[in-house]
Design an enzyme around this catalytic site. Sequence first.
Site, PDB file in Angstrom:
ATOM      1  N   LYS A   1      12.442  14.150   2.166  1.00 48.43           N
ATOM      2  CA  LYS A   1      11.484  14.996   2.178  1.00 48.43           C
ATOM      3  C   LYS A   1      11.079  14.883   3.795  1.00 48.43           C
ATOM      4  O   LYS A   1      10.910  15.853   4.596  1.00 48.43           O
ATOM      5  CB  LYS A   1      10.080  14.632   1.740  1.00 48.43           C
ATOM      6  CG  LYS A   1       8.644  15.484   2.186  1.00 48.43           C
ATOM      7  CD  LYS A   1       7.565  14.965   1.471  1.00 48.43           C
ATOM      8  CE  LYS A   1       6.866  13.647   2.148  1.00 48.43           C
ATOM      9  NZ  LYS A   1       5.682  13.987   3.182  1.00 48.43           N
ATOM     10  N   ASN A   2      10.993  13.539   4.248  1.00 53.93           N
ATOM     11  CA  ASN A   2      10.543  13.414   5.831  1.00 53.93           C
ATOM     12  C   ASN A   2      11.858  14.051   6.810  1.00 53.93           C
ATOM     13  O   ASN A   2      11.418  14.616   8.042  1.00 53.93           O
ATOM     14  CB  ASN A   2      10.375  12.068   6.327  1.00 53.93           C
ATOM     15  CG  ASN A   2       8.829  11.865   5.664  1.00 53.93           C
ATOM     16  OD1 ASN A   2       8.030  12.669   5.306  1.00 53.93           O
ATOM     17  ND2 ASN A   2       8.581  10.431   5.393  1.00 53.93           N
TER      18      ASN A   2
ATOM     19  N   CYS B   1      -2.096  13.690   4.702  1.00 51.56           N
ATOM     20  CA  CYS B   1      -2.918  12.705   3.631  1.00 51.56           C
ATOM     21  C   CYS B   1      -4.074  12.097   4.727  1.00 51.56           C
ATOM     22  O   CYS B   1      -3.820  11.850   5.840  1.00 51.56           O
ATOM     23  CB  CYS B   1      -1.870  11.599   3.491  1.00 51.56           C
ATOM     24  SG  CYS B   1      -0.927  12.068   1.793  1.00 51.56           S
TER      25      CYS B   1
ATOM     26  N   ARG C   1      -4.007   9.069  13.016  1.00 50.53           N
ATOM     27  CA  ARG C   1      -2.714   9.582  13.107  1.00 50.53           C
ATOM     28  C   ARG C   1      -2.603  11.039  14.350  1.00 50.53           C
ATOM     29  O   ARG C   1      -2.230  11.823  14.228  1.00 50.53           O
ATOM     30  CB  ARG C   1      -1.781  10.109  12.068  1.00 50.53           C
ATOM     31  CG  ARG C   1      -1.859   8.906  11.261  1.00 50.53           C
ATOM     32  CD  ARG C   1      -0.799   9.234   9.900  1.00 50.53           C
ATOM     33  NE  ARG C   1      -1.103  10.307   9.137  1.00 50.53           N
ATOM     34  CZ  ARG C   1      -0.410  10.938   8.097  1.00 50.53           C
ATOM     35  NH1 ARG C   1       0.912  10.227   7.939  1.00 50.53           N
ATOM     36  NH2 ARG C   1      -0.775  11.651   7.189  1.00 50.53           N
TER      37      ARG C   1
ATOM     38  N   ASP D   1       5.490   3.608   4.192  1.00 53.89           N
ATOM     39  CA  ASP D   1       5.510   4.386   2.754  1.00 53.89           C
ATOM     40  C   ASP D   1       5.816   3.733   1.690  1.00 53.89           C
ATOM     41  O   ASP D   1       5.802   4.364   0.511  1.00 53.89           O
ATOM     42  CB  ASP D   1       6.512   5.310   3.160  1.00 53.89           C
ATOM     43  CG  ASP D   1       6.003   6.564   4.185  1.00 53.89           C
ATOM     44  OD1 ASP D   1       4.551   6.284   4.140  1.00 53.89           O
ATOM     45  OD2 ASP D   1       6.334   7.388   4.487  1.00 53.89           O
TER      46      ASP D   1
ATOM     47  N   ARG E   1       3.733  16.568  -3.358  1.00 52.47           N
ATOM     48  CA  ARG E   1       4.158  16.692  -1.728  1.00 52.47           C
ATOM     49  C   ARG E   1       5.323  15.850  -1.600  1.00 52.47           C
ATOM     50  O   ARG E   1       5.964  16.094  -0.540  1.00 52.47           O
ATOM     51  CB  ARG E   1       2.951  16.107  -0.948  1.00 52.47           C
ATOM     52  CG  ARG E   1       1.800  17.274  -0.923  1.00 52.47           C
ATOM     53  CD  ARG E   1       1.092  16.796   0.031  1.00 52.47           C
ATOM     54  NE  ARG E   1       1.481  16.611   1.347  1.00 52.47           N
ATOM     55  CZ  ARG E   1       1.410  15.370   2.224  1.00 52.47           C
ATOM     56  NH1 ARG E   1       0.611  14.473   1.672  1.00 52.47           N
ATOM     57  NH2 ARG E   1       2.003  15.362   3.153  1.00 52.47           N
TER      58      ARG E   1
END
Length: 427
Positions: free
Chosen positions: A22-23, A118, A123, A309, A401
């Site tokens: 995903k990233n 999230c 961040r 993560d 997600r």
Amino acid sequence: MDQIIVKGNGPLKGEIPITGAKNACLTLMPATLLTDQPLTLTNAPRLSDIRTMTALLQSLGAEVASLQEGQVLAMSSHALSSHTADYDIVRKMRASILVLGPMLARDGHAVVSLPGGCAIGARPVDLHLKALEAMGAELDLRDGYVHAKAPSGRLKGAVFEFPIVSVGATENALLAATLARGTTVLKNAAREPEIVDLAVCLRRMGAQIEGEGTSTITIQGVDALHGATHPVVTDRIELGTYMLAPVICGGEVECLGGRIDLLAAFCEKLDEAGVSVTETERGLKVSRKNGRVKAVDVVTEPFPGFPTDLQAQMMALLCTAEGTSVLEERIFENRFMHAPELARMGARIEVQGGHATVHGVEKLRGAPVMATDLRASVSLILAGLAAEGETIVSRVYHLDRGYEKVVRKLRGVGANIERIKEPTAHE
């Protein structure tokens, strides 16, 4: 709103296919904005975040077609109709900020809303902006938007050292530097596999990049990039998550497409805890070495360290480990929100600042719990696999997600898990 119901039912057995990252995909998709020629991504994950990035690119005038049931993304930005990334889309996902660098590099101007995502800490995007400023961008923050322009129409090469390692800022600067005039040197750059994957893709498009995977990346700007086809790298976070499934409740699972080099620090911790990880021709085979896993201490760090993560998922495992573990979160503040939910299942966890102390118990108990973010949601599912009785996980929209077909994949190896619609108040 959906719920996921998990019932602990013993060992798992079989294989789980791991999708594209995903990233990585969210970083690769904005690269289409750098060229007027087609960019095609294969091995793409089918996730809500990918649909959000698709909508964002389409709002800018890019064409994005989802082929082969979503596993191929065919994109073209030959005629952008807008250079404004609106709040209504950007607020859903932090990765949206990655359209800023490419638009600024290609056309010399962009307006991008400050992003959401999230709730796991502040961040901020200041490092993204400082890197672009070093390349000559003039930035004006007003009304929640970044108004950016390159005074001469093109960014210029620069030497920029990130004060702290930032994956997103490294990606944005790398994307922008490909079309800047001259040479850009990014120091203290992030080293994640997703950065390497982006550099490989950009090189396929004609970019001149050296040093990806190290802390210094050098980019020689070119006048234009061309089209390419690129396979998205394996999702190392999904890989690590499913590697923990047979560890937490017993059995043996082969994660197809897995590679130890993507998760070396994570695999070292598993070995220390008493877990067997074996490379096969098709991926990684995972099982406990013998009996209950041992407590281990974990510190999250930028790659190649232990991934933040995977911290929540690792905590779920350590809840039933033999002994006391300490988890230190060094990447994001406010990332232990899953701890109170695990405590509802009988876990013994003490949180103080960026440290969580986990006293292993022999067994967790099923309970109603609530997901607070993407990785927390899957950590509660993992805990449910090891718990006695039934665990009901609410607010699982977070899960969509970052995890594709999680129920189907876990069912495929014998888990007792289902997804249902949450009953309404009048039912």
